[in-house]
Design a protein around this motif. Structure first.
Motif, mmCIF file in Angstrom:
data_model
loop_
_atom_site.group_PDB
_atom_site.id
_atom_site.type_symbol
_atom_site.label_atom_id
_atom_site.label_comp_id
_atom_site.label_asym_id
_atom_site.label_seq_id
_atom_site.Cartn_x
_atom_site.Cartn_y
_atom_site.Cartn_z
ATOM 1 N N ASP A 114 -95.982 41.396 8.695
ATOM 2 C CA ASP A 114 -94.793 41.702 7.887
ATOM 3 C C ASP A 114 -93.732 42.182 8.858
ATOM 4 N N ALA A 115 -92.839 41.277 9.293
ATOM 5 C CA ALA A 115 -91.908 41.590 10.373
ATOM 6 C C ALA A 115 -90.550 40.964 10.109
ATOM 7 N N VAL A 116 -89.499 41.737 10.370
ATOM 8 C CA VAL A 116 -88.127 41.233 10.300
ATOM 9 C C VAL A 116 -87.757 40.659 11.661
ATOM 10 N N ALA A 117 -87.132 39.494 11.659
ATOM 11 C CA ALA A 117 -86.767 38.834 12.915
ATOM 12 C C ALA A 117 -85.665 39.614 13.623
ATOM 13 N N PRO A 118 -85.842 39.962 14.904
ATOM 14 C CA PRO A 118 -84.790 40.680 15.630
ATOM 15 C C PRO A 118 -83.616 39.796 16.020
ATOM 16 N N TYR A 119 -83.824 38.494 16.026
ATOM 17 C CA TYR A 119 -82.742 37.561 16.343
ATOM 18 C C TYR A 119 -83.070 36.217 15.696
ATOM 19 N N ASP A 120 -82.114 35.275 15.748
ATOM 20 C CA ASP A 120 -82.203 34.072 14.932
ATOM 21 C C ASP A 120 -82.680 32.866 15.726
ATOM 22 N N SER A 121 -83.875 32.954 16.265
ATOM 23 C CA SER A 121 -84.445 31.818 16.980
ATOM 24 C C SER A 121 -85.759 31.413 16.334
ATOM 25 N N ALA A 122 -85.952 30.096 16.183
ATOM 26 C CA ALA A 122 -87.210 29.597 15.638
ATOM 27 C C ALA A 122 -88.374 29.959 16.546
ATOM 28 N N ARG A 123 -88.110 30.142 17.832
ATOM 29 C CA ARG A 123 -89.210 30.483 18.736
ATOM 30 C C ARG A 123 -89.802 31.851 18.408
#
Length: 458
Positions: free
Chosen positions: A365-374
């Motif tokens: 359960d994690a919010v993405a720190p930046y907008d990369s698919a990687r």
């Protein structure tokens, strides 16, 4: 202003040595800003760097530092900033952002006020990583960092009192030297039930860091719906495969588990407006292709369960039991009930275990720190196959953005084929917000800096 953050009492801790929960992240973000920061809307604003430029086709970021001190009057220097950043991304660092900063080749001092970050590979989202509290420019001392708050004298207890820092770069320094009591922030770290009760009794102005695990507690109060705010958080919420032996060694069996779970029933049972998810990537992001979708999404839920039941019945080694590692909280209990019901319906016996216990499946359960698919693919790959892991690594090493996008698409296809992660929903993040916090804004980072809550503060 009183802020309750869900978690342990806040403390100034070094992110390269220990993982931070919400209260400690808020404390560090408030007292030890990075080169840049997030504003109320989750966009980049200046932090200790007053301005920056990007040159050499995105391979070099040059930051000019503003005047600042460490809270004890000692000036912040470029040499100190470079040394702190290097420590956070050095080999062996436990900073959770370090694996996503391997493109940094050098961090160097250019002048006493200017530093340069040189990249081996282009990273257009670098500023979003630098804005995270884990890359705050922190000295692990009572003073911590350069603001925008200071911990008030005698305010180092379990609920520190934060006082706006004097900023020599602002126009009216004399007006800043004597801050008003109403500008102070008392930051409390506590369990969700206590935080909700405190807000319901009007003894706090904000509850921050709410997740799916605590969401059902809101039904036990009479808090006005207008005070309950939900972020459109982007990230991962699902079950990672953490053992690949026995039943889960076979991809068809991992697929059976994935297709058996009724995601709509699961999310509706916890929060009716919660969005389910059936794929790892929420959007195309920086991939060269649309997100990969499992083939079973074309089936109805009944058809999925029939297919899953047939695969499980064909398993030659007898009854199947899967341990599922989940956090505590009423929302997690409801989540387990829904997953367990789906698995039992297809012939699997589930067993709930603690979040840090041995298991076959573990919740991410994690919010993405930046907008990369990687980020999505690397985070979902707790234990994936060699082909998927090699594809994710290849995307990291791509020399150009175009090649990176192509390799990310290949990695997404490999992860989809490997079934190393079972998406369930988007992350659920909520806050309780009093009407006077006029600058609070929902955002995809689910991050709300304490200096960006009231219209009368900076």
């Amino acid at each position: 202003m009183v802020v309750s953050a869900i978690g342990e009492p806040p403390r100034v801790a070094d992110p390269r040595r220990t993982l931070l929960d919400t209260p400690s992240r808020l404390l560090i973000d408030s007292t030890a800003q990075g080169l840049v920061r997030f504003d109320a809307a989750g966009q980049i604003e200046p932090g200790l760097a007053e301005r920056w430029i990007v040159i050499d086709g995105g391979m070099s970021y040059i930051f000019r530092l503003r005047e600042g001190d460490w809270g004890d009057g000692t000036p912040v220097t470029a040499d100190q900033v470079v040394a702190i950043l290097k420590r956070q991304i050095a080999p062996g660092s436990r900073n959770p952002l370090a694996p996503f900063l391997t493109a940094i080749d050098e961090i160097v001092v250019m002048t006493p006020q200017v530093i340069e970050v040189r990249l081996a590979r282009p990273r257009p989202d670098l500023l979003k990583l630098f804005a995270q509290p884990e890359l705050g420019l922190l000295r692990v001392t009572p003073t911590g960092g350069s603001g925008p708050f200071r911990v008030a004298p005698h305010g180092h207890g379990r609920a520190p009192l934060l006082r706006p820092a004097f900023d020599p770069n602002q126009a009216d320094p004399e007006d800043q030297r004597a801050t008003k009591p109403e500008e102070d922030v008392r930051l409390i770290g506590e369990r969700a039930a206590r935080a909700i009760a405190r807000f319901a009794n009007r003894d706090s102005d904000l509850v921050s860091g709410g997740s799916f695990a605590d969401w059902p507690l809101l039904a036990t109060t009479r808090i006005a719906p207008g005070n309950v705010r939900i972020d459109p958080a982007a990230g991962l919420f699902g079950l990672a495969i953490v053992r690949r032996d026995g039943f889960l060694a076979e991809v068809t069996n991992r697929e059976a588990v994935a297709e058996a779970i009724d995601r709509t029933a699961l999310t509706t049972a916890i929060a009716p407006a919660w969005d389910p998810a059936d794929r790892i990537l929420p959007d195309i992001l920086d991939s060269a292709a649309l997100p990969q979708v499992p083939a079973w999404t074309l089936l109805t839920q009944d058809e999925r369960r029939i297919a899953a039941r047939q695969k499980i019945a064909a398993w030659p080694e007898g009854p199947v039991t899967l341990r599922i590692a989940l956090p505590n909280g009423p929302g997690a209990t409801l989540l387990y009930a829904q997953i367990a019901g789906s698995l039992i319906a297809v012939g699997i016996t589930p067993q709930r275990v603690e979040a840090d216990a041995d298991a076959e499946l573990a919740l991410i359960d994690a919010v993405a720190p930046y907008d990369s698919a990687r980020w999505y693919l690397a985070t979902a790959c707790v234990l994936c196959g060699e082909t998927a892991q090699a594809a994710i690594d290849a995307a990291r090493e791509a020399p150009t953005l175009a090649e990176r996008a192509r390799r990310i698409a290949v990695a997404d296809a490999a992860m989809n084929a490997d079934v190393a992660f079972i998406p369930l929903a988007r992350p659920l993040r909520w806050s309780l917000v009093s009407a006077r916090l006029q600058q609070w804004q929902p955002n995809t980072r689910a991050w709300h800096p304490l200096n960006r809550l009231r219209a009368d503060t900076n």
